[in-house]
Write a protein that holds these residues in place. Structure first.
Motif, mmCIF file in Angstrom:
data_model
loop_
_atom_site.group_PDB
_atom_site.id
_atom_site.type_symbol
_atom_site.label_atom_id
_atom_site.label_comp_id
_atom_site.label_asym_id
_atom_site.label_seq_id
_atom_site.Cartn_x
_atom_site.Cartn_y
_atom_site.Cartn_z
ATOM 1 N N ASN A 577 42.041 23.338 65.333
ATOM 2 C CA ASN A 577 42.445 24.586 65.987
ATOM 3 C C ASN A 577 43.795 25.113 65.501
ATOM 4 O OD1 ASN A 577 44.460 23.079 67.646
ATOM 5 N ND2 ASN A 577 42.626 22.266 68.647
ATOM 6 N N ILE A 578 44.313 24.536 64.404
ATOM 7 C CA ILE A 578 45.535 25.042 63.777
ATOM 8 C C ILE A 578 45.334 25.017 62.262
ATOM 9 C CG2 ILE A 578 47.158 24.404 65.610
ATOM 10 C CD1 ILE A 578 47.787 21.836 64.021
ATOM 11 N N PRO A 579 46.122 25.779 61.516
ATOM 12 C CA PRO A 579 46.011 25.751 60.053
ATOM 13 C C PRO A 579 46.441 24.398 59.488
ATOM 14 C CG PRO A 579 47.403 27.579 60.788
ATOM 15 C CD PRO A 579 47.117 26.753 61.985
ATOM 16 N N ASP A 594 38.189 11.317 47.239
ATOM 17 C CA ASP A 594 36.970 11.674 47.980
ATOM 18 C C ASP A 594 37.290 12.019 49.428
ATOM 19 O OD1 ASP A 594 35.487 11.254 45.733
ATOM 20 O OD2 ASP A 594 34.684 9.299 46.353
ATOM 21 N N HIS A 595 38.342 11.421 49.977
ATOM 22 C CA HIS A 595 38.736 11.746 51.356
ATOM 23 C C HIS A 595 39.080 13.230 51.482
ATOM 24 C CE1 HIS A 595 38.966 7.841 53.490
ATOM 25 N NE2 HIS A 595 39.196 7.335 52.285
ATOM 26 N N ALA A 596 39.911 13.713 50.571
ATOM 27 C CA ALA A 596 40.319 15.124 50.616
ATOM 28 C C ALA A 596 39.131 16.039 50.352
ATOM 29 C CB ALA A 596 41.426 15.385 49.602
ATOM 30 N N GLU A 597 38.293 15.663 49.389
ATOM 31 C CA GLU A 597 37.158 16.511 49.027
ATOM 32 C C GLU A 597 36.164 16.619 50.184
ATOM 33 O OE1 GLU A 597 35.132 19.138 46.669
ATOM 34 O OE2 GLU A 597 37.146 18.295 46.438
ATOM 35 N N LYS A 598 35.878 15.506 50.828
ATOM 36 C CA LYS A 598 34.931 15.514 51.947
ATOM 37 C C LYS A 598 35.450 16.367 53.107
ATOM 38 C CE LYS A 598 32.226 12.272 54.767
ATOM 39 N NZ LYS A 598 31.926 10.831 55.011
ATOM 40 N N TYR A 599 36.732 16.208 53.410
ATOM 41 C CA TYR A 599 37.312 16.966 54.528
ATOM 42 C C TYR A 599 37.421 18.447 54.181
ATOM 43 C CZ TYR A 599 40.181 17.548 58.727
ATOM 44 O OH TYR A 599 40.659 17.925 59.959
ATOM 45 N N ARG A 600 37.768 18.733 52.932
ATOM 46 C CA ARG A 600 37.897 20.130 52.494
ATOM 47 C C ARG A 600 36.555 20.855 52.597
ATOM 48 N NH1 ARG A 600 37.733 23.169 47.702
ATOM 49 N NH2 ARG A 600 36.813 21.431 46.561
ATOM 50 N N LYS A 601 35.495 20.197 52.197
ATOM 51 C CA LYS A 601 34.167 20.815 52.281
ATOM 52 C C LYS A 601 33.782 21.091 53.727
ATOM 53 C CE LYS A 601 32.176 19.041 47.981
ATOM 54 N NZ LYS A 601 31.139 18.155 47.373
ATOM 55 N N ALA A 602 34.122 20.162 54.625
ATOM 56 C CA ALA A 602 33.816 20.365 56.046
ATOM 57 C C ALA A 602 34.597 21.550 56.612
ATOM 58 C CB ALA A 602 34.136 19.098 56.828
ATOM 59 N N LEU A 603 35.855 21.689 56.220
ATOM 60 C CA LEU A 603 36.646 22.834 56.679
ATOM 61 C C LEU A 603 36.056 24.145 56.173
ATOM 62 C CD1 LEU A 603 40.278 21.462 56.131
ATOM 63 C CD2 LEU A 603 39.155 21.841 58.336
ATOM 64 N N LEU A 604 35.618 24.153 54.922
ATOM 65 C CA LEU A 604 35.001 25.353 54.355
ATOM 66 C C LEU A 604 33.741 25.741 55.119
ATOM 67 C CD1 LEU A 604 35.355 24.813 50.486
ATOM 68 C CD2 LEU A 604 36.263 26.748 51.806
ATOM 69 N N GLU A 605 32.882 24.764 55.386
ATOM 70 C CA GLU A 605 31.628 25.038 56.081
ATOM 71 C C GLU A 605 31.867 25.568 57.486
ATOM 72 O OE1 GLU A 605 29.490 21.391 55.956
ATOM 73 O OE2 GLU A 605 29.082 21.503 53.783
ATOM 74 N N LEU A 606 32.940 25.101 58.117
ATOM 75 C CA LEU A 606 33.253 25.518 59.488
ATOM 76 C C LEU A 606 34.176 26.736 59.536
ATOM 77 C CD1 LEU A 606 33.810 21.929 60.894
ATOM 78 C CD2 LEU A 606 31.963 23.483 61.593
ATOM 79 N N ASP A 607 34.568 27.233 58.357
ATOM 80 C CA ASP A 607 35.445 28.401 58.253
ATOM 81 C C ASP A 607 36.773 28.185 58.996
ATOM 82 O OD1 ASP A 607 36.091 30.912 57.267
ATOM 83 O OD2 ASP A 607 35.357 31.951 59.060
ATOM 84 N N LYS A 608 37.356 26.982 58.805
ATOM 85 C CA LYS A 608 38.647 26.658 59.408
ATOM 86 C C LYS A 608 39.765 27.047 58.439
ATOM 87 C CE LYS A 608 36.882 24.541 63.045
ATOM 88 N NZ LYS A 608 37.090 24.987 64.455
ATOM 89 N N PRO A 609 40.915 27.464 58.962
ATOM 90 C CA PRO A 609 42.016 27.893 58.082
ATOM 91 C C PRO A 609 42.707 26.696 57.414
ATOM 92 C CG PRO A 609 42.712 27.979 60.377
ATOM 93 C CD PRO A 609 41.256 27.625 60.392
ATOM 94 N N PHE A 610 42.728 26.685 56.086
ATOM 95 C CA PHE A 610 43.393 25.593 55.382
ATOM 96 C C PHE A 610 43.729 26.025 53.966
ATOM 97 C CE2 PHE A 610 39.279 25.101 53.501
ATOM 98 C CZ PHE A 610 39.494 24.449 52.286
ATOM 99 N N GLU A 611 44.631 25.278 53.350
ATOM 100 C CA GLU A 611 44.926 25.392 51.922
ATOM 101 C C GLU A 611 44.873 23.988 51.338
ATOM 102 O OE1 GLU A 611 48.456 27.547 50.910
ATOM 103 O OE2 GLU A 611 48.073 29.110 52.413
ATOM 104 N N TYR A 612 44.578 23.919 50.027
ATOM 105 C CA TYR A 612 44.462 22.617 49.370
ATOM 106 C C TYR A 612 45.279 22.619 48.092
ATOM 107 C CZ TYR A 612 42.483 18.526 47.038
ATOM 108 O OH TYR A 612 42.333 17.328 46.397
ATOM 109 N N VAL A 613 46.103 21.569 47.930
ATOM 110 C CA VAL A 613 46.910 21.404 46.726
ATOM 111 C C VAL A 613 46.577 20.046 46.120
ATOM 112 C CG1 VAL A 613 49.248 21.167 45.790
ATOM 113 C CG2 VAL A 613 48.779 22.854 47.584
#
Length: 650
Positions: A577-579, A594-613
């Protein structure tokens, strides 16, 4: 007592310091991104040379520079190990320096804890200008031998690291190596029931630890009472969470060991252990607030390689209670000489004791080295010479109550200015480690940019007693539960005390700290405006499955309770519920990408606000973060905090 006379003279020759800074503007990111400019400073055994490890350019590799102590303005003798990178050096005689080198040999990691670097030992003869590299991959330096010039003891794991048995139980093979000639001599091969050997300053094996796999017990052996054979003297059930660690022996009475142990108490103390009687002797030192963390050995390792001179504990600083009056007086004199003295120690000394190097580090000193030679006290250099004391931040030790009444110690890095401040909680990695905020670059960088930083020693942290440590998992894993409350309650305490602004709070962490940041992002009673998660465990089961089959005893209870029974971020990602800013090295061997990739994909699917570096070429550990990694990390963090951390930024 020559050293004492030298120090008294030195008091009158105070070092000149750079002028006071005229601005309180934050330092450029480039300043913070630099790797340590100078480190690993040591004087030679004869006191005629001082060597240091130096990174001469922002993108450069470390080199060794050797100066004559009589003329520090002379052109130095330089050692470069290209294409390998010097990690550490140590004097082994008046003219031979040993080195530990590493080289990147793979493009990708080869699985959990299988990184891209290989390590070698090497030496350089500064008189003959001759560099040698030794071909035993993965060798670890065990002992410099003061009584045997040019010789060291090294060890390695036969068969490499691919072994299902935990590294703590794996026996090593030990060799004596002549760094001048390259000749090596097998000393002993460890075995499962008696390995992990330690040697005294003369190269004699005196302590070993093994594992009785049938009984599930750790076993200790000694060769002090009978040099011709090993004698068992202590056993401990592998399921015990109590500490038992041999720190040294009494050089006047070698049958008396110094051990750090709980011995039935909550806090670890320093005890005598009588080998002739086979039992604990007198309690040397114990506190009611924190564990004893170890011992201080004598500052002259050439003359007194095995002498224990004091006991150490850590609270707001490392504190040494000395047994040796001369060592204590020397320490106190030096503390009067060094500016911004905080944690100060003699880190090398000549054989005659008259020349020494001194290291100081603290909240307003990123780490500075000094040379005392013939009564003259000289500043040699700083790890981060661009950072001035007046523009760094104070660190305050505090304690607060969590919501269940549990006391949580913490360190607060306070920006220059007036509170309340925007605040960031920065939980350490581990989680089952001990942390002391002497000089923390991340905390100082954030404070320099106006953020108050809280580093809580949440339950599970070591150094605060057995109950504080085991309360994180003994009744079920508390990751994301009480361990998370400890962090939130610390921030609410800062708000209550007027230090922090309630609508300007964030969380940033690395490794377990990154895990805590992800958990925080999904908490329903949200107090943060954003979360920054570095090298974060996002899937508890994926992480523990890397090493589940290697776990035994107390470590198995600790790790499985922690990861099997704690909240897993990937399972609550729908509650974010936060960026979030995700940061991960693409060569991370400890928490694979793989930890970052798995979580990043889940955020994308749920349309949650995030950035990835992604930090290209970075592993999990700080010594794999080069200038460009740190610049990217710091720029990303500061920009995110300012612009994207909740409405209007933090």
């Amino acid at each position: 007592m020559e050293i004492m006379r030298n120090l008294i003279v030195a008091l009158a020759i105070m070092i000149s310091l750079p002028g006071q800074a005229e601005t309180s503007e934050p330092y450029p990111i480039d300043y913070w991104a630099l790797r340590e400019v100078i480190s690993n400073v040591e004087v030679s055994p004869d006191g005629k040379h001082v060597a240091l490890l130096k990174i001469p350019t922002k993108d450069g590799d470390p080199i060794i520079e050797v100066y004559p102590t009589e003329n520090l303005d002379a052109d130095p003798y330089r050692v470069d190990s290209d294409p390998m990178e010097i990690q550490q050096f140590f004097w082994v005689s008046n003219d031979v320096i040993g080195m530990r080198l590493r080289q990147r040999v793979r493009d990708r990691i080869e699985g959990f804890n299988q990184g891209v670097y290989e390590y070698l030992l090497a030496s350089v003869d500064i008189r003959r200008n001759k560099l040698k590299k030794y071909d035993q991959l993965g060798a670890e330096m065990e002992n410099v031998l003061p009584g045997k010039p040019n010789k060291i003891i090294f060890s390695y794991l036969p068969g490499g690291d691919n072994n299902r048995l935990d590294a703590a139980f794996r026996p090593r093979t030990y060799y004596e190596l002549n760094l001048k000639t390259g000749a090596k001599k097998l000393l002993l091969r460890g075995k499962l029931d008696m390995g992990q050997v330690e040697f005294d300053g003369n190269g004699n094996p005196w302590l070993a630890r093994g594992f009785d796999i049938g009984k599930g017990e750790l076993v200790w052996y000694e060769r002090l009472t009978d040099r011709d054979r090993w004698t068992e003297f202590h056993r401990q059930d592998e399921d015990s969470f109590e500490t038992f660690s041999v720190q040294g022996f009494d050089v006047e009475k070698p049958h008396i060991l110094f051990v750090t142990a709980n011995n039935g108490h909550d806090k670890v103390g320093l005890w005598e252990y009588d080998l002739k009687r086979g039992e604990y002797g007198e309690l040397v030192y114990r506190r009611e607030d924190v564990d004893v963390s170890g011992v201080r050995v004598h500052s002259n390792r050439w003359q007194e390689p095995d002498r224990v001179s004091g006991v150490v504990y850590a609270k707001d600083n490392y504190t040494v209670e000395y047994f040796d009056g001369v060592e204590m007086a020397t320490q106190r004199q030096l503390e009067q000489v060094v500016p911004n003295s905080h944690y100060l120690r003699i880190n090398s000394r000549s054989r005659d004791g008259d020349s020494l190097t001194v290291y100081n580090v603290g909240p307003r000193d990123p780490g500075t080295y000094y040379l005392l030679h013939k009564g003259r006290f000289t500043k040699l250099g700083s790890r981060q010479p661009l950072l001035e004391a007046e523009n760094l931040a104070d660190v305050r030790y505090i304690e607060y109550k969590a919501r269940d009444g549990h006391t949580i110690p913490a360190y607060m890095t306070i920006p220059n200015g007036k509170p309340p401040f925007p605040a960031i909680v920065m939980p350490h990695g581990g989680p089952f480690v001990s942390e002391l905020a002497l000089y923390d670059e991340w905390a100082q960088m954030l404070a320099n940019n106006g953020y108050l930083v809280l580093q809580p020693q949440y339950r599970g942290s070591r150094g605060r007693g057995l109950k504080h440590y085991t309360s994180a998992f003994i009744d079920g894993g508390q990751g994301g539960k009480k361990m998370q409350d400890d962090k939130d309650d610390g921030m609410l305490y800062l708000v209550e005390q007027g230090w922090a602004e309630p609508e300007r709070l964030a969380i940033f962490g690395w490794s377990y700290g990154g895990y805590a940041a992800l958990v925080a992002a999904s908490r329903e009673k949200q107090i943060y405006q954003c979360a920054i998660a570095g090298a974060a465990v996002s899937d508890n089961q994926m992480q523990v499955n890397y090493y589940r089959t290697r776990l035994r005893g107390a470590g198995k209870i600790e790790q499985l309770s922690m990861w099997d029974e704690s909240i897993s971020p990937i399972e609550v990602v729908d509650k974010v519920n936060i960026p979030i800013l995700l940061i991960h090295g693409d060569l991370d061997q400890r928490v694979p990408p793989d930890h970052a990739e798995k979580y990043r994909k889940a955020l994308l699917e749920l349309d949650k606000p995030f950035e990835y570096v992604a930090l290209e070429g970075a592993d999990h550990f700080s010594n794999t973060l080069f200038y460009h990694h740190q610049k990217t990390l710091y720029e990303s963090m500061l920009a995110y905090l300012e612009e994207d951390c909740g409405p209007g930024g933090l």
